[in-house]
Design an enzyme around this catalytic site. Structure first.
Site, PDB file in Angstrom:
ATOM      1  N   ARG A  50       0.818  -1.211   0.000  1.00 18.22           N
ATOM      2  CA  ARG A  50       0.000   0.000   0.000  1.00 18.22           C
ATOM      3  C   ARG A  50       0.855   1.266   0.000  1.00 18.22           C
ATOM      4  NH1 ARG A  50      -5.198  -1.947   3.783  1.00 18.22           N
ATOM      5  NH2 ARG A  50      -6.055  -3.182   2.073  1.00 18.22           N
ATOM      6  N   GLN A  75      -9.233   2.036   2.165  1.00 22.69           N
ATOM      7  CA  GLN A  75      -8.154   2.642   2.967  1.00 22.69           C
ATOM      8  C   GLN A  75      -8.754   3.555   4.041  1.00 22.69           C
ATOM      9  OE1 GLN A  75      -5.046   1.569   2.387  1.00 22.69           O
ATOM     10  NE2 GLN A  75      -5.830   0.442   0.619  1.00 22.69           N
ATOM     11  N   TYR A  98      -6.330  -0.542  -6.714  1.00 18.79           N
ATOM     12  CA  TYR A  98      -5.759  -1.825  -6.252  1.00 18.79           C
ATOM     13  C   TYR A  98      -5.065  -1.726  -4.896  1.00 18.79           C
ATOM     14  CZ  TYR A  98      -1.410  -0.778  -9.075  1.00 18.79           C
ATOM     15  OH  TYR A  98      -0.296  -0.252  -9.653  1.00 18.79           O
ATOM     16  N   GLU A  99      -4.759  -2.882  -4.336  1.00 20.82           N
ATOM     17  CA  GLU A  99      -4.302  -2.986  -2.926  1.00 20.82           C
ATOM     18  C   GLU A  99      -5.333  -2.391  -1.955  1.00 20.82           C
ATOM     19  OE1 GLU A  99      -1.942  -4.823  -2.307  1.00 20.82           O
ATOM     20  OE2 GLU A  99      -0.996  -4.885  -4.270  1.00 20.82           O
ATOM     21  N   GLY A 100      -6.592  -2.548  -2.285  1.00 20.96           N
ATOM     22  CA  GLY A 100      -7.655  -1.960  -1.453  1.00 20.96           C
ATOM     23  C   GLY A 100      -8.009  -0.597  -2.009  1.00 20.96           C
TER      24      GLY A 100
END
Lengths: 590, 590
Positions: B293, B444, B437-439
């Site tokens: 992240r 977040q 992406y990555e959440g």
């Protein structure tokens, strides 16, 4: 699954017949026969065309793009564009607001605006071919002599021929004073046009038999700068069926609107005809550009509407995680993501921004009709003032917000939004250009603060403020009054600040242009949301059965007041912080 | 003319050696040998690699994309990617922060961050191949047993093998509790992995000899939901050189990062090895995701830096219209557009946002090194608190702003920005995925308010507020103190509001997540700008010859305070307006 689009006819009718009370058309003798039923039927037919023919070739048009053949200098549009274009012109949409003399249907501009929104929502690339033709026709109808009008307008209204506007050259976009294309007078009264133009939308294509270029060029005796530019009508095919000495020398490779042919054009002693007075070409072209600017605003709105519908549909179907307040679909493995507050934040912002922007655009469009056809000159003048003031606002604000809303829609889909499968990424790429062409949004803001504010001693903005004040007085008990009044006060303060500082230093006006435009837009839309909320309350009180729609309107106004309108305070602060923080940077300090 | 990129080494050095005073590394015994000279030399070498090898194949990589061959299930990366990747791994960049045991260079994470920013700026698609490997290596080094570490890490550090993380499945992205991929225990201690994964970055490609997949799957006895997910190491090629029973079944067609292979993966009784404890896979994966992240935040920053440099260069060269205050290039047909206040507004926002975001990211990275290597456990804990708190902020804020800044850069170029010629439209398309992406950035924000704020009874945010207060006390005479103090107060008020309302109704916390993250980011960066301004003043007072750079810093801080930071007031208002305006909408009211 491709992008969804169902024309928002309910909202359009709410605006035209509810909020705008018949679009002000009842006050215009010219439109006495345009009943709500007739308008409804026309809109239904237009909606069907967009939802079916236009939408069907949107994704494939992006995939294929336009094709240029170097040997023949010809451009092939994507598969299916020709059929959809034919369907469009056969319904008479090109001439919807054109005079009957030229084969038009002489309907209100308000209707033309609604059709523009719908066609852009369904297929922005395709809609640009007729869009530019409408602009060119209006220009010819206003500024060309009768001979040119008779020779060109009927075939343009019918869609057999299309139109372009040829302004930009490699060395000049915003600064048209630098145009180099030349026009040499010939013995027969024509002109020989020579030069290179770039960024010519629909400069060459296979949808029409002839393409009528409106070209800015300089006469031999032209003064330097913008005061030496004349306008010429330069057809691709001459009246004796000869090809004119002009051609497309290539296409731009673009981020989006890939189905729209953006052409490099070369004119090499092409035969052209003067339109309007010598050296007065730019003001003629502004007739076309002003209409085009409003249309571009609708492009931003339409694209965002399509993106919102797709995102809403996704959010209703995609199951992921449980609602914080307990499962709402206990029989499913997870709840639809529409239950999550953060997803609602994204979706509702799109809904509320789109509907507010639509209200502003249609309210402005209504004043075009009034400015042209009202019996009372004073009313015509007032209406024209509104159109003048709001044209840069509609163009810039609806495209800035259109882009943001398309991105919110993409974000609502998460990873799926980034793939080609759902069509939203195309909408993001397509709509991106709307913030740039027909004058970048920065130029719109400068037009607003540099031309429209000082115009007629400040009459335009003063009368808009007066209108706001009269209306607000009537609503002073309404729960949204304080929020709208606060925004109005911010706008007035900003207007005063610009006027005051501008006298001393015009750069202070220029530095505040962009936040001022946004401040004016948010305030005007705040006032319109208050009106929409009131109208919806009234419809419910009158027992209208469409409770969901009107409740949604009332709640949307609540959202706007709570989550959008407060931005005016920081916009005012930004303006008042002045030019120093921008201009202080030396060359080495960037 | 393609996008420009010169690594911002001056700014990076200013941050590491100036603002962060050696990156806190002087307090760490482990890094006593990492002198400023050594760090400088490493950064210079990294910058050269990015500016040359990586940038050279960025536009062509987008043009060509990755190619999938259905017969062999193989993926070919764009031309030149292999050579650039080789150059990268030969310089030892993959192991820059890895332990020497595995062949790494054991340098500070701060350096790894700087390299990540530079490589993403030059070529986001290419940088993802080593980027995922770094994440996978860190995970293996932290959670896998020694046997797996010895078998896999050395070849990954050397770049011969690469890594992936396999989380997403068609029915689940954000909600990993819905994972269906199965792992059956085998007699030899291995597991047979079966299932379909989607969105697997670098799932198949031709840059490395082997690909090590870290796969989330369920054991037969797994409890439902996120508490039943285990983690497995599943190599493409087994130790005996057999191909494992897994393969890429296709590629996603995406808006951007077209040179990055985003794969559909099928596992069909593939041999895998358990990493960490059964059913504890998600917490292992979070090791990788947290690092990832922060890296994604840097992708947003790097891309925006590249876009800014291109836009600035354009604005210095493009001649259009005259300065309002009189010609600055009277010998030219017009002035460079950099003279116009509205153009400066766009460019300076990019500059100031980028530099502020860089300060936040590097300050956070410094605390990773401290959290891992400081002698004092209390200091390590404090540093870890900062990393935990700021990870979602860096990820979401730097990518939201990265996208906005790329768009401002595109806008600065006008029509040229929309064409492929200048490369900025690619940056806009590439950077768009970083918000997802990555959440997603919404996730977040929920991580921040839902996990990080309540963690340890609110210790993380409390100690950050204390740090701010201690620092601000020392700067209370500074001209920027009032602006930063006001933002800090807004943040505190928002924190209290969320804590108070959240006890009664957790949806009130969720509805405020996104504006709260932005409010925290703007405030933290406001404080860092105050510090940067002070540091620059000090450098000038000390007689540093680079006057332009430091003056630029001081003026950038002025810009931030005047034009950016005030937004905290409306973010607070938005949060406090509560969930009602979002949750009130019934199904029929959208």
């Amino acid at each position: 699954m491709p992008a969804i689009y169902n024309a928002p006819l309910k909202d359009i009718r709410f605006l035209i017949h509810g909020l705008l009370e018949g679009g002000g058309l009842s006050s215009l003798a010219k439109y006495h026969e345009i009943t709500p039923d007739l308008m409804g039927a026309v809109l239904d037919e237009g909606a069907r065309l967009c939802e079916q023919e236009f939408l069907a070739v949107n994704a494939s048009g992006d995939e294929q793009g336009c094709n240029y053949d170097v040997d023949t200098q010809s451009v092939t549009t994507p598969a299916g564009f020709k059929q959809a274009y034919q369907a469009f012109v056969e319904c008479g949409w090109l001439g919807i607001s054109m005079d009957e003399t030229w084969g038009g249907q002489a309907m209100p501009h308000l209707l033309g605006f609604a059709m523009e929104e719908m066609s852009c929502a369904a297929n922005l690339s395709l809609s640009m071919y007729p869009g530019l033709t409408v602009g060119a026709m209006n220009l010819i109808a206003t500024h060309a002599n009768e001979q040119l009008q008779q020779a060109y307008l009927p075939n343009m209204v019918s869609g057999q021929w299309s139109g372009t506007m040829c302004l930009t050259e490699p060395q000049c976009g915003t600064d048209l004073g630098m145009i180099r294309t030349k026009a040499e007078p010939q013995d027969d009264g024509s002109y020989a046009i020579s030069g290179n133009k770039i960024w010519i939308t629909s400069g060459e294509h296979d949808l029409a038999e002839n393409i009528i270029h409106l070209v800015l060029a300089r006469l031999p005796d032209a003064p330097e700068g913008v005061k030496g530019i004349s306008l010429f009508l330069v057809p691709k095919v001459l009246e004796d069926s000869r090809r004119n000495a002009l051609g497309c020398t290539g296409l731009e490779h673009k981020m989006g609107i890939r189905g729209s042919a953006t052409c490099f054009m070369n004119f090499d002693n092409a035969v052209g005809w003067l339109v309007g007075e010598p050296h007065k070409g730019l003001s003629c072209m502004f007739t076309m550009m002003n209409a085009a600017r409003l249309m571009v605003g609708l492009q931003g709105l339409g694209t965002a509407e399509s993106a919102y519908q797709t995102a809403l549909s996704f959010a209703r179907e995609r199951l992921q995680s449980r609602s914080i307040s307990g499962p709402v679909a206990p029989d499913q493995p997870a709840d639809p993501i529409l239950v999550h507050p953060d997803v609602r934040r994204m979706l509702l912002r799109q809904k509320v921004i789109n509907e507010g922007n639509r209200a502003l655009a249609y309210w402005t469009a209504m004043h075009i009709d009034i400015s042209l056809h009202h019996d009372d000159e004073a009313v015509r003048q007032q209406a024209d003032d509104i159109v003048q003031l709001m044209t840069p606002v509609v163009k810039a604000h609806l495209t800035d917000e259109g882009f943001d809303c398309c991105n919110l829609a993409l974000q609502t889909l998460g990873g799926s939004g980034f793939t080609k499968d759902w069509g939203i990424e195309q909408l993001v790429r397509d709509v991106r250009i709307t913030r740039i062409y027909e004058g970048t949004n920065g130029i719109q803001a400068l037009d607003l603060v540099g031309r429209k504010l000082p115009m007629q001693g400040g009459r335009l903005i003063r009368s808009f403020l007066q209108l706001l004040d009269t209306e607000l007085k009537a609503y002073s008990h309404h729960r949204h009054y304080p929020a709208v009044k606060a925004a109005r006060d911010d706008m007035q303060a900003a207007t005063f600040w610009l006027a005051q500082e501008g006298v001393k230093d015009p750069e202070e006006v220029a530095q505040g242009a962009t936040p001022y435009l946004r401040l004016l837009a948010l305030t005007a839309i705040g006032w319109l949301w208050l009106k929409m909320s009131l109208k919806a309350e009234q419809m419910l009180a009158d027992g209208d059965p469409d409770v969901g729609f009107y409740q949604g309107k009332i709640k949307s106004a609540d959202f706007y007041m709570a989550k959008v309108l407060a931005e005016t305070t920081i916009l005012l602060k930004d303006i008042q912080s002045g030019k120093q923080v921008l201009m202080a940077f030396g060359d080495e300090e960037f």
